[in-house]
Design a protein around this motif. Structure first.
Motif, short mmCIF file in Angstrom:
data_model
loop_
_atom_site.label_atom_id
_atom_site.label_comp_id
_atom_site.label_asym_id
_atom_site.label_seq_id
_atom_site.Cartn_x
_atom_site.Cartn_y
_atom_site.Cartn_z
N SER A 126 0.83 -1.20 0.00
CA SER A 126 0.00 0.00 0.00
C SER A 126 0.87 1.25 0.00
O SER A 126 1.97 1.26 0.55
CB SER A 126 -0.92 0.03 1.23
OG SER A 126 -1.71 -1.13 1.31
N ARG A 127 0.35 2.29 -0.61
CA ARG A 127 1.01 3.60 -0.56
C ARG A 127 0.20 4.51 0.35
O ARG A 127 -1.01 4.32 0.53
CB ARG A 127 1.12 4.22 -1.95
CG ARG A 127 -0.21 4.68 -2.52
CD ARG A 127 -0.06 5.24 -3.92
NE ARG A 127 -1.34 5.70 -4.44
CZ ARG A 127 -1.53 6.09 -5.70
NH1 ARG A 127 -0.53 6.08 -6.55
NH2 ARG A 127 -2.73 6.50 -6.10
N LEU A 128 0.87 5.51 0.91
CA LEU A 128 0.17 6.50 1.71
C LEU A 128 -0.42 7.53 0.76
O LEU A 128 0.30 8.26 0.07
CB LEU A 128 1.13 7.18 2.69
CG LEU A 128 0.49 8.13 3.70
CD1 LEU A 128 -0.50 7.39 4.60
CD2 LEU A 128 1.55 8.81 4.55
N ASN A 142 -3.90 10.82 3.29
CA ASN A 142 -3.29 10.17 4.45
C ASN A 142 -3.94 8.84 4.81
O ASN A 142 -3.85 8.37 5.95
CB ASN A 142 -3.29 11.10 5.68
CG ASN A 142 -2.25 12.20 5.58
OD1 ASN A 142 -1.14 11.96 5.08
ND2 ASN A 142 -2.59 13.39 6.02
N GLN A 143 -4.60 8.21 3.84
CA GLN A 143 -5.15 6.87 4.00
C GLN A 143 -4.32 5.90 3.17
O GLN A 143 -3.83 6.24 2.10
CB GLN A 143 -6.62 6.83 3.55
CG GLN A 143 -7.53 7.77 4.32
CD GLN A 143 -7.63 7.42 5.79
OE1 GLN A 143 -7.81 6.26 6.16
NE2 GLN A 143 -7.52 8.43 6.65
N TRP A 144 -4.19 4.66 3.67
CA TRP A 144 -3.44 3.66 2.91
C TRP A 144 -4.26 3.16 1.74
O TRP A 144 -5.44 2.87 1.88
CB TRP A 144 -3.05 2.48 3.82
CG TRP A 144 -2.05 2.82 4.87
CD1 TRP A 144 -2.26 2.93 6.21
CD2 TRP A 144 -0.67 3.12 4.66
NE1 TRP A 144 -1.09 3.26 6.85
CE2 TRP A 144 -0.10 3.39 5.91
CE3 TRP A 144 0.15 3.18 3.52
CZ2 TRP A 144 1.25 3.71 6.08
CZ3 TRP A 144 1.49 3.51 3.68
CH2 TRP A 144 2.03 3.77 4.94
N CYS A 170 4.14 5.19 -5.58
CA CYS A 170 4.46 6.26 -4.63
C CYS A 170 4.30 7.65 -5.23
O CYS A 170 4.93 8.60 -4.75
CB CYS A 170 5.87 6.07 -4.09
SG CYS A 170 7.14 6.05 -5.40
N ARG A 229 8.05 8.76 -0.19
CA ARG A 229 6.70 8.57 0.33
C ARG A 229 6.58 7.21 1.01
O ARG A 229 7.15 6.22 0.56
CB ARG A 229 5.67 8.68 -0.79
CG ARG A 229 4.22 8.50 -0.33
CD ARG A 229 3.25 8.83 -1.43
NE ARG A 229 3.17 10.26 -1.66
CZ ARG A 229 2.33 11.08 -1.03
NH1 ARG A 229 1.48 10.59 -0.12
NH2 ARG A 229 2.32 12.36 -1.29
N GLN A 230 5.83 7.15 2.10
CA GLN A 230 5.68 5.92 2.87
C GLN A 230 4.95 4.83 2.08
O GLN A 230 3.95 5.09 1.39
CB GLN A 230 4.93 6.19 4.17
CG GLN A 230 5.76 6.92 5.23
CD GLN A 230 6.73 5.98 5.92
OE1 GLN A 230 6.35 5.19 6.76
NE2 GLN A 230 7.99 6.08 5.55
N LYS A 288 3.58 0.72 2.79
CA LYS A 288 3.34 -0.28 3.83
C LYS A 288 3.20 -1.66 3.19
O LYS A 288 2.54 -1.81 2.16
CB LYS A 288 2.07 0.05 4.63
CG LYS A 288 1.77 -0.93 5.77
CD LYS A 288 0.81 -0.32 6.80
CE LYS A 288 -0.58 -0.12 6.22
NZ LYS A 288 -1.41 -1.34 6.30
N THR A 317 6.67 -0.64 7.40
CA THR A 317 6.62 0.50 6.50
C THR A 317 8.02 0.82 6.01
O THR A 317 9.02 0.58 6.70
CB THR A 317 6.03 1.75 7.19
OG1 THR A 317 6.80 2.07 8.34
CG2 THR A 317 4.58 1.51 7.59
#
Length: 257
Positions: A168-170, A174-176, A204, A210-211, A213, A232
């Protein structure tokens, strides 16, 4: 002389549903989402997502890229079906609900959540659909991701775990957002998954810091997958840590992913 209008931008559409109707007797529905677009008054299929087995709250990984014409009304229909066969026809599949809107509504109100309606226009149970629309940031970079794990937690009573990964990307909200789901490796606590090829835009937004997960699950046929563990990271961290093991706390165990 008439000139064809040019799109203002290209938009990526990402879809998830909640509380879908359960149409299967011995298991849960196997939903897919079909996107229909209206052109010159006629509706036609634009694309469809993957099918997710035994899931009433699916988060589809396949996205749609649509040209957005700011000054035009672009009508869309998102139709959800329970797919129980191998044919591409939809008239032999169970209809779970639909939502009609315009692309402008989705872009202006993303994430855009609406109830699913049946063919008569009434609520299709408690089902809802959420559409996330984001402008595509063009990046030519392509990522080849290979994951392996060792000493995963044993979740199955009669055998080993059947692990798979969700990447998953952030999102900008701000939601996965799930961008890739691997295959299931059956009965294996030290799996290596097939190399995944994804664009940097999808993974990303082209932002290597970028975070991201990674969730590891034990697959269950009824859709109630058990979480084994998560970590992450970012593209930058992964590129610096090639062949380096990452520790993640998983149910008091310390497997390496």
């Amino acid at each position: 002389m008439a000139y064809a209008s040019q799109p203002s931008s290209k938009v990526e559409i990402r879809i998830q549903c909640q509380d879908l109707k359960d149409k299967d007797v011995t298991s849960k529905s196997d939903p897919t989402c079909v996107l229909l677009m209206q052109t010159k008054g006629a509706w036609s299929e634009f694309a469809r997502t993957e099918r997710i087995k035994n899931n009433l709250n699916p988060k589809f990984t396949k996205t749609f890229e649509v040209d957005y014409y700011f000054e035009e009304v672009q009508k869309l229909t998102f139709a959800i079906y329970d797919i129980d066969n191998q044919t591409t026809k939809l008239d032999d599949d169970d209809f779970l609900g639909r939502m009609e809107c315009t692309l402008g509504q989705v872009v202006s109100n993303s994430p855009y959540t609406q109830p699913l309606l049946d063919l008569s226009g009434h609520p299709a149970g408690k089902g809802k659909i959420t559409i996330v629309a984001e402008e595509v940031q063009v990046s030519k970079d392509v990522m080849h991701l290979t994951f392996q794990a060792s000493k995963l937690d044993k979740k199955d009573f009669l055998g080993k775990s059947d692990p798979f990964l969700e990447i998953s990307r952030l999102g900008k909200d701000n939601q996965w957002q799930v961008v890739h789901r691997t295959e299931v490796v059956k009965n294996n606590l030290s799996p290596t998954w097939r190399t995944a090829t994804v664009t940097a835009t999808s993974l990303c937004y082209g932002d290597f810091n970028r975070q991201i997960k990674v969730d590891c699950y034990d697959y269950d046929g009824d859709g109630s997958h058990d979480l084994i563990g998560s970590f992450t990271t970012s593209v930058t961290e992964m590129s610096q840590a090639v062949d380096r093991k990452v520790n993640s706390v998983i149910n008091a165990h310390m497997p390496r992913i």
